[in-house]
Design an enzyme around this catalytic site. Structure first.
Site, short mmCIF file in Angstrom:
data_model
loop_
_atom_site.label_atom_id
_atom_site.label_comp_id
_atom_site.label_asym_id
_atom_site.label_seq_id
_atom_site.Cartn_x
_atom_site.Cartn_y
_atom_site.Cartn_z
N TYR A 1 47.11 -7.57 -35.34
CA TYR A 1 47.87 -8.79 -35.02
C TYR A 1 48.37 -9.49 -36.27
O TYR A 1 49.46 -10.07 -36.25
CB TYR A 1 47.03 -9.74 -34.14
N ASP B 1 55.85 -13.05 -29.26
CA ASP B 1 56.64 -13.52 -30.40
C ASP B 1 57.16 -14.92 -30.12
O ASP B 1 57.03 -15.43 -29.00
CB ASP B 1 57.79 -12.53 -30.71
N HIS C 1 51.15 -14.21 -21.79
CA HIS C 1 50.23 -13.34 -22.52
C HIS C 1 49.86 -13.90 -23.89
O HIS C 1 49.39 -13.17 -24.75
CB HIS C 1 50.85 -11.93 -22.68
N CYS D 1 37.50 -22.17 -38.63
CA CYS D 1 38.22 -22.93 -37.59
C CYS D 1 38.43 -24.35 -38.11
O CYS D 1 37.45 -24.99 -38.53
CB CYS D 1 37.40 -22.96 -36.30
N GLY E 1 64.54 -6.97 -19.82
CA GLY E 1 63.89 -6.17 -20.86
C GLY E 1 62.42 -5.95 -20.64
O GLY E 1 61.62 -6.07 -21.58
N ASN F 1 68.46 -4.62 -17.89
CA ASN F 1 67.63 -3.71 -18.67
C ASN F 1 68.52 -2.63 -19.28
O ASN F 1 69.54 -2.26 -18.72
CB ASN F 1 66.57 -3.06 -17.75
N ALA G 1 70.37 -6.27 -24.00
CA ALA G 1 70.19 -7.68 -23.62
C ALA G 1 71.18 -8.59 -24.34
O ALA G 1 71.64 -9.59 -23.77
CB ALA G 1 68.76 -8.11 -23.93
C1 BV8 Z 1 44.85 -9.31 -15.35
C2 BV8 Z 1 49.60 -9.30 -25.07
C3 BV8 Z 1 43.52 -10.31 -13.64
C4 BV8 Z 1 48.86 -8.59 -26.15
C5 BV8 Z 1 49.76 -7.74 -23.20
C6 BV8 Z 1 43.85 -0.50 -13.77
C7 BV8 Z 1 42.88 -0.47 -14.75
C8 BV8 Z 1 42.67 -1.55 -15.63
C9 BV8 Z 1 43.44 -2.70 -15.52
C10 BV8 Z 1 44.40 -2.71 -14.54
C11 BV8 Z 1 44.62 -1.64 -13.67
N1 BV8 Z 1 45.65 -1.98 -12.86
C12 BV8 Z 1 46.09 -3.21 -13.17
C13 BV8 Z 1 45.31 -3.68 -14.19
C14 BV8 Z 1 45.43 -4.96 -14.82
C15 BV8 Z 1 46.11 -4.84 -16.17
C16 BV8 Z 1 47.31 -3.92 -16.13
O1 BV8 Z 1 48.35 -4.28 -15.60
N2 BV8 Z 1 47.18 -2.72 -16.71
C17 BV8 Z 1 48.28 -1.78 -16.69
C18 BV8 Z 1 48.25 -0.95 -17.97
C19 BV8 Z 1 48.14 -0.92 -15.45
N3 BV8 Z 1 46.55 -6.18 -16.45
C20 BV8 Z 1 45.73 -7.04 -17.06
O2 BV8 Z 1 44.63 -6.75 -17.49
C21 BV8 Z 1 46.22 -8.47 -17.14
N4 BV8 Z 1 45.19 -9.35 -16.64
O3 BV8 Z 1 45.32 -8.55 -14.54
O4 BV8 Z 1 43.85 -10.23 -15.04
C22 BV8 Z 1 44.28 -11.46 -13.08
C23 BV8 Z 1 45.54 -11.25 -12.51
C24 BV8 Z 1 46.22 -12.33 -11.98
C25 BV8 Z 1 45.65 -13.60 -12.01
C26 BV8 Z 1 44.39 -13.77 -12.59
C27 BV8 Z 1 43.71 -12.70 -13.13
C28 BV8 Z 1 46.52 -8.88 -18.57
C29 BV8 Z 1 47.55 -7.95 -19.15
C30 BV8 Z 1 48.03 -8.52 -20.48
C31 BV8 Z 1 47.94 -7.48 -21.57
N5 BV8 Z 1 48.55 -8.04 -22.79
N6 BV8 Z 1 50.34 -8.32 -24.27
C32 BV8 Z 1 49.78 -7.98 -27.15
O5 BV8 Z 1 51.02 -8.12 -27.05
O6 BV8 Z 1 49.24 -7.33 -28.06
S1 BV8 Z 1 50.63 -6.58 -22.33
C33 BV8 Z 1 52.01 -6.14 -23.23
O7 BV8 Z 1 52.46 -4.92 -22.68
C34 BV8 Z 1 53.17 -7.07 -23.07
O8 BV8 Z 1 52.78 -8.41 -23.02
C35 BV8 Z 1 53.83 -6.62 -21.80
O9 BV8 Z 1 53.23 -7.22 -20.68
C36 BV8 Z 1 53.51 -5.16 -21.81
C37 BV8 Z 1 54.69 -4.38 -22.36
O10 BV8 Z 1 55.62 -4.38 -21.35
P1 BV8 Z 1 57.15 -4.76 -21.65
O11 BV8 Z 1 57.24 -6.12 -22.25
O12 BV8 Z 1 57.85 -4.51 -20.39
O13 BV8 Z 1 57.62 -3.76 -22.78
P2 BV8 Z 1 57.88 -2.20 -22.64
O14 BV8 Z 1 57.97 -1.63 -24.00
O15 BV8 Z 1 56.90 -1.63 -21.65
O16 BV8 Z 1 59.33 -2.11 -21.94
C38 BV8 Z 1 60.46 -2.54 -22.67
C39 BV8 Z 1 61.58 -2.59 -21.67
O17 BV8 Z 1 62.73 -3.12 -22.33
C40 BV8 Z 1 61.96 -1.22 -21.14
O18 BV8 Z 1 62.19 -1.32 -19.74
C41 BV8 Z 1 63.27 -0.91 -21.88
O19 BV8 Z 1 64.16 -0.15 -21.07
C42 BV8 Z 1 63.84 -2.28 -22.11
N7 BV8 Z 1 64.67 -2.41 -23.30
C43 BV8 Z 1 64.50 -1.82 -24.51
N8 BV8 Z 1 65.48 -2.23 -25.36
C44 BV8 Z 1 66.26 -3.10 -24.66
C45 BV8 Z 1 65.76 -3.22 -23.35
N9 BV8 Z 1 66.32 -4.00 -22.42
C46 BV8 Z 1 67.42 -4.69 -22.78
N10 BV8 Z 1 67.98 -4.63 -24.02
C47 BV8 Z 1 67.43 -3.85 -24.98
N11 BV8 Z 1 67.98 -3.79 -26.20
#
Ligand code: BV8
Length: 227
Positions: free
Chosen positions: A52, A90, A105, A132, A171, A197, A214
């Protein structure tokens, strides 16, 4: 018109911040599922803190792009009728002019003390275990939501989704929950849905999909909204 906008890493891609998918699923050479978890932090705190620290330092080298600026203009017009929810940690929305951002997040430029629970604006490193500012303990962690942790502002976001007329995802690959489910809540609330997207997934739940970078699709859409 009440609008909810959800942004993901793709909105910051053209500013130079790698998305999670584009980096071949690696963040700074790490598997996110192996690093962005409380278990990884307990197991190897220095590795996670450095991960981080590197991303926080990268923020100083990038600028918001036309998509961030367009959303700030939309906020000027819509005010409280716009809820901007970002999965990004960010600060480019704020630096692009947005003033009301739900960082579901968390934020790279914030540190959270696990002793006294206070949060502090933070722009430097944490791997060196600084004290802290509130309680003096060296127990600061990145103020980000890891896998398995509870996202921020979920009640407010849920309410906004149930009341919105339009839901726009920008995105995001829609793979991480609960953000990935927002489109279904919006559809359930009778809202129109739009995805902006670069490469939308073929089987999309969205009523409308506009493909492109975007920095082109977001200003064009905002111009329509402001017309
Ligand atoms: C929760 C912060 C309960 C940290 C992040 C099975 C097993 C274990 C867990 C789970 C499971 N099923 C579901 C879960 C829950 C889990 C989850 O979803 N896991 C996934 C892997 C299945 N989720 C959690 O644990 C969450 N907590 O569920 O708690 C709860 C729920 C509700 C209410 C109360 C309690 C917490 C998840 C948070 C994790 N932290 N980030 C850090 O950043 O280091 S996640 C991180 O990854 C991001 O924040 C974001 O969410 C994710 C990345 O996704 P995107 O942002 O979409 O990025 P990505 O690269 O994937 O895609 C980019 C997109 O942009 C693409 O579509 C591309 O085509 C497009 N693009 C690219 N360039 C462009 C563009 N578009 C336009 N223009 C461009 N130029």
């Amino acid at each position: 018109m009440k609008v909810v906008v959800l942004t993901g890493a793709g909105i910051s891609a053209e500013s130079g911040l790698p998305t999670f998918r584009d980096a071949d699923g690696l963040w700074e050479g790490h598997d996110p599922m192996a690093v962005a978890t409380p278990e990884a932090f307990a197991d190897d705190p220095d590795l996670v803190q450095r991960f981080y620290d590197e991303r926080r330092a990268a923020l100083a080298r990038v600028e918001p792009n036309a998509a961030h600026v367009a959303l700030a203009r939309l906020e000027e017009r819509l005010g409280e009728d716009l809820h901007l929810v970002t999965q990004n940690i960010d600060d480019l929305h704020e630096r692009g002019g947005s003033t009301r951002v739900h960082h579901m997040h968390g934020r790279l430029r914030a540190a959270w003390c696990t002793t006294c629970d206070h949060r502090h604006e933070w722009t430097t490193t944490l791997v060196d275990r600084p004290a802290c500012p509130t309680c003096g303990h060296s127990t600061l962690r990145p103020d980000v939501v890891w896998f398995g942790e509870v996202p921020h502002d979920m009640d407010a976001v849920q309410r906004a989704l149930f009341e919105c007329d339009l839901f726009v995802a920008i995105g995001t690959s829609g793979l991480v929950y609960p953000a990935a489910a927002f489109v279904h809540y919006a559809i359930g609330a009778g809202a129109d849905t739009l995805e902006l997207n670069l490469a939308p997934d073929p089987v999309s739940d969205f009523a409308q999909v506009r493909q492109g970078p975007a920095t082109r699709t977001v200003p064009a859409w905002v111009a329509e909204m402001l017309a």
